[in-house]
Scaffold this active site. Structure first.
Site, short mmCIF file in Angstrom:
data_model
loop_
_atom_site.label_atom_id
_atom_site.label_comp_id
_atom_site.label_asym_id
_atom_site.label_seq_id
_atom_site.Cartn_x
_atom_site.Cartn_y
_atom_site.Cartn_z
N HIS A 68 0.81 -1.22 0.00
CA HIS A 68 0.00 0.00 0.00
C HIS A 68 0.84 1.27 0.00
O HIS A 68 0.33 2.35 -0.28
CB HIS A 68 -0.94 -0.01 1.22
CG HIS A 68 -2.03 -1.02 1.09
ND1 HIS A 68 -3.30 -0.68 0.66
CD2 HIS A 68 -2.05 -2.36 1.28
CE1 HIS A 68 -4.06 -1.78 0.63
NE2 HIS A 68 -3.32 -2.81 0.99
N ASP A 113 3.58 9.46 -0.62
CA ASP A 113 2.38 8.70 -0.25
C ASP A 113 2.15 7.62 -1.30
O ASP A 113 2.30 7.90 -2.50
CB ASP A 113 1.17 9.65 -0.22
CG ASP A 113 0.21 9.32 0.91
OD1 ASP A 113 0.06 8.13 1.23
OD2 ASP A 113 -0.40 10.26 1.46
C1 GDG Z 1 -2.05 3.82 3.37
C2 GDG Z 1 -1.03 4.50 2.44
C3 GDG Z 1 -2.74 4.48 0.63
C4 GDG Z 1 -8.27 10.05 8.05
N1 GDG Z 1 -8.56 10.79 9.14
C5 GDG Z 1 -9.74 10.36 9.60
C6 GDG Z 1 -10.16 9.33 8.76
N2 GDG Z 1 -9.26 9.17 7.81
C7 GDG Z 1 -9.38 8.21 6.70
C8 GDG Z 1 -9.49 8.91 5.37
C9 GDG Z 1 -8.94 7.85 4.42
C10 GDG Z 1 -7.93 7.12 5.31
O1 GDG Z 1 -8.22 7.41 6.66
C11 GDG Z 1 -6.49 7.53 5.03
O2 GDG Z 1 -6.08 6.93 3.86
P1 GDG Z 1 -4.84 7.49 3.05
O3 GDG Z 1 -4.81 6.79 1.75
O4 GDG Z 1 -4.98 8.95 2.89
O5 GDG Z 1 -3.53 7.23 3.94
P2 GDG Z 1 -2.89 6.07 4.89
O6 GDG Z 1 -3.64 5.87 6.14
O7 GDG Z 1 -1.47 6.50 5.09
O8 GDG Z 1 -2.96 4.72 4.04
C12 GDG Z 1 -1.76 5.35 1.41
C13 GDG Z 1 -3.65 3.70 1.57
O9 GDG Z 1 -2.87 2.98 2.52
C14 GDG Z 1 -4.54 2.72 0.83
O10 GDG Z 1 -3.80 1.86 0.00
O11 GDG Z 1 -3.55 5.33 -0.17
O12 GDG Z 1 -0.83 5.93 0.52
O13 GDG Z 1 -0.12 5.30 3.21
O14 GDG Z 1 -9.93 6.94 4.05
O15 GDG Z 1 -10.82 9.26 5.12
N3 GDG Z 1 -11.31 8.68 8.94
C15 GDG Z 1 -12.06 9.04 10.01
N4 GDG Z 1 -11.70 10.03 10.88
C16 GDG Z 1 -10.55 10.73 10.70
O16 GDG Z 1 -10.23 11.63 11.49
N5 GDG Z 1 -13.20 8.39 10.22
#
Ligand code: GDG
Length: 491
Positions: free
Chosen positions: A152, A352
């Site tokens: 990921h 990322d």
């Molecule tokens: C890894 C990789 C890759 C965030 N704050 C809150 C919250 N979130 C949710 C967002 C989104 C998720 O968490 C974060 O996903 P990301 O993709 O932005 O980042 P990572 O956690 O680092 O994920 C990344 C991912 O895996 C998938 O393959 O895209 O690059 O690092 O869904 O909405 N959700 C809630 N409250 C928050 O305060 N409920």
């Protein structure tokens, strides 16, 4: 359709996973839509004597970690070595701490607990950097099934990866999979560079990599979201701080890869050079805590809070606070409304894998009056979301200009860009991601693989090759470079 055994570091019940975000939402989608079992860590830390068995609740199988495992495997090797290196941050990697044995040990224990649940016609889909050695450990136990691995997070340039003292061991672990999936074409290119230059693999004419006598398929499968979760959002009117106030929204775990200090600095610079926008714009940054027992995370929090305080102190007024910083998690059901009522989505990580927030922000917009996505060129999402305002997050001035351009962008341009972005979000959604990976895993050729997993004997031979195959010493220049410079030296 074969049953899928999903394996990921963190596992939770399907309803909670769907509310969590990121990887958990994607895996909950696979678990809901396919015959499946989902296996991994429950999130609990229990004394070693109680951490040894599997808890089964329907199709979800969980295991606790002991305090030593949590320390050495999760906080240690996974999050203080692999996470920083894969994000190109050698400066914060803790190589000397000696956590590798524990990392292998946990993967071995998880493999032994999972193996009795695997049926001959299942496919196994392992997720993320915590579990790279899982396939080799399953093979040792005689598992012949197809096993795929999905990363990921980004794969770094090969010279960064070879800084990991155990990099060749990790490469041997990768060679025990049938398919390795990555987010972007840039990641595929970095991994192939590493396999060729770091551990002397060869690319075959059909694009596979011959590695320690195995043939490995490497491909990109950009992850997506279920856009219908976001398209029905209503504006969240409770958010508006004052009439006509325009909101910039950031939603990122408080992680040093997410570029939060750079984002705050760029917003400060924007207020400095565009005084006409003071009292008109607010930056809301939702930054829930994450991995707080790792030192580098405490440092980034201190740095961000100091910076936020100083920008608010410098520009704030009695009736206007420029940066609205929330260091708590926000319920997922509110996120869509927050995105929709924000004029700019600011997604500016330093590195990322993909970044799902960028896609969620696009999906939540009103197509008639959409907001603008300001996106880092270093997010995997920038490979697909080319109609965003793409910026270099290290360049504070360029990012500040991006904020101004986004605020001033005419409606017609916002609509055109949003239409293209929405098409990209729909094209690679979570369902197509899952379908593409699993159908490729089922199609991977093994008939011509001299070391395929067809019988217990072939497994023994393959493992012996993986373990005994020696590597020549690394040379300082890449093999690709040597090919274009006869003798390997600049003339
Ligand atoms: C890894 C990789 C890759 C965030 N704050 C809150 C919250 N979130 C949710 C967002 C989104 C998720 O968490 C974060 O996903 P990301 O993709 O932005 O980042 P990572 O956690 O680092 O994920 C990344 C991912 O895996 C998938 O393959 O895209 O690059 O690092 O869904 O909405 N959700 C809630 N409250 C928050 O305060 N409920």
């Amino acid at each position: 359709m074969s049953r899928v055994i999903l394996v990921s570091n963190r596992v939770m019940d399907l309803r909670r996973a769907a509310q969590a975000g990121g990887v958990a939402v994607a895996l909950a989608h696979v678990a809901r839509t396919r015959p499946s079992l989902w296996f991994g860590w429950s999130g609990e830390v229990k004394p070693a004597a109680e951490a040894g068995s599997v808890n089964q609740a329907g199709r979800v199988l969980t295991v606790p970690l002991s305090p030593e495992e949590h320390e050495g495997y999760y906080l240690g090797y996974a999050n203080s070595v692999l996470w920083p290196v894969f994000h190109n941050r050698l400066d914060v990697a803790q190589f000397e701490a000696g956590h590798f044995e524990r990392y292998i040990g946990v993967n071995r224990r998880l493999a032994a607990l999972l193996q009795p649940f695997i049926r001959p016609d299942d496919v196994v889909w392992v997720h993320d950097y915590h579990l790279i050695p899982l396939a080799v450990e399953l093979r040792r136990l005689g598992v012949l099934n197809r096993i795929g691995f999905y990363l990921h997070i980004p794969f770094p340039p090969w010279q960064t990866f070879v800084a990991i003292p155990e990099h060749a061991h990790l490469a041997r672990c990768l060679a025990a999979y049938d398919l390795v999936g990555l987010q972007t074409m840039a990641d595929v290119s970095n991994l192939i560079d590493y396999l060729v230059n770091g551990v002397f693999g060869n690319v075959t004419p059909d694009g596979r990599v011959r590695l320690f006598d195995r043939l490995l398929t490497v491909a990109s499968f950009p992850i997506g979201i279920d856009s219908t979760d976001f398209t029905r959002a209503a504006r969240d009117v409770a958010l508006v701080q004052g009439r006509g106030m325009r909101r910039i929204i950031g939603v990122d775990r408080l992680d040093y890869t997410k570029g939060l200090p750079q984002k705050f600095k760029a917003f400060g610079q924007f207020l400095e050079t565009n005084p006409q926008y003071r009292r008109q714009v607010v930056l809301t940054q939702i930054a829930p805590p994450t991995r707080e027992n790792v030192g580098a995370y405490a440092d980034i929090r201190r740095q961000l809070e100091t910076l936020g305080g100083s920008i608010n102190g410098r520009f704030g007024e009695l009736d206007w606070v420029p940066i609205h910083y929330i260091h708590r998690s926000t319920p997922r059901r509110r996120l869509a409304g927050i995105y929709r009522s924000s004029r700019i989505g600011m997604v500016t990580p330093l590195r990322d894998g993909m970044n799902l927030v960028a896609k969620e922000y696009v999906a939540a917009q009103d197509a008639e009056d959409p907001g603008v996505l300001v996106l880092s060129q270093f997010a995997g999402a920038a490979e697909e979301l080319t109609e965003a305002l793409i910026i270099n997050p290290y360049n504070v001035e360029e990012t500040a200009d991006g904020i101004r351009s986004a605020l001033e962008m005419p409606l017609a341009e916002r609509r055109t860009r949003h239409e293209a972005l929405m098409a990209a979000v729909r094209k690679h959604d979570v369902a197509s991601w899952c379908q593409a990976f699993l159908s490729q895993l089922e199609r991977v050729r093994s008939d011509d693989d001299p070391l395929s997993w067809q019988s217990p004997e072939s497994i023994r031979t393959a493992l012996a090759k993986l373990e005994q195959g020696t590597l020549p010493r690394l040379r300082s220049s890449s093999r690709a470079l040597e090919a274009v410079r006869p003798g390997g030296r600049a003339q």
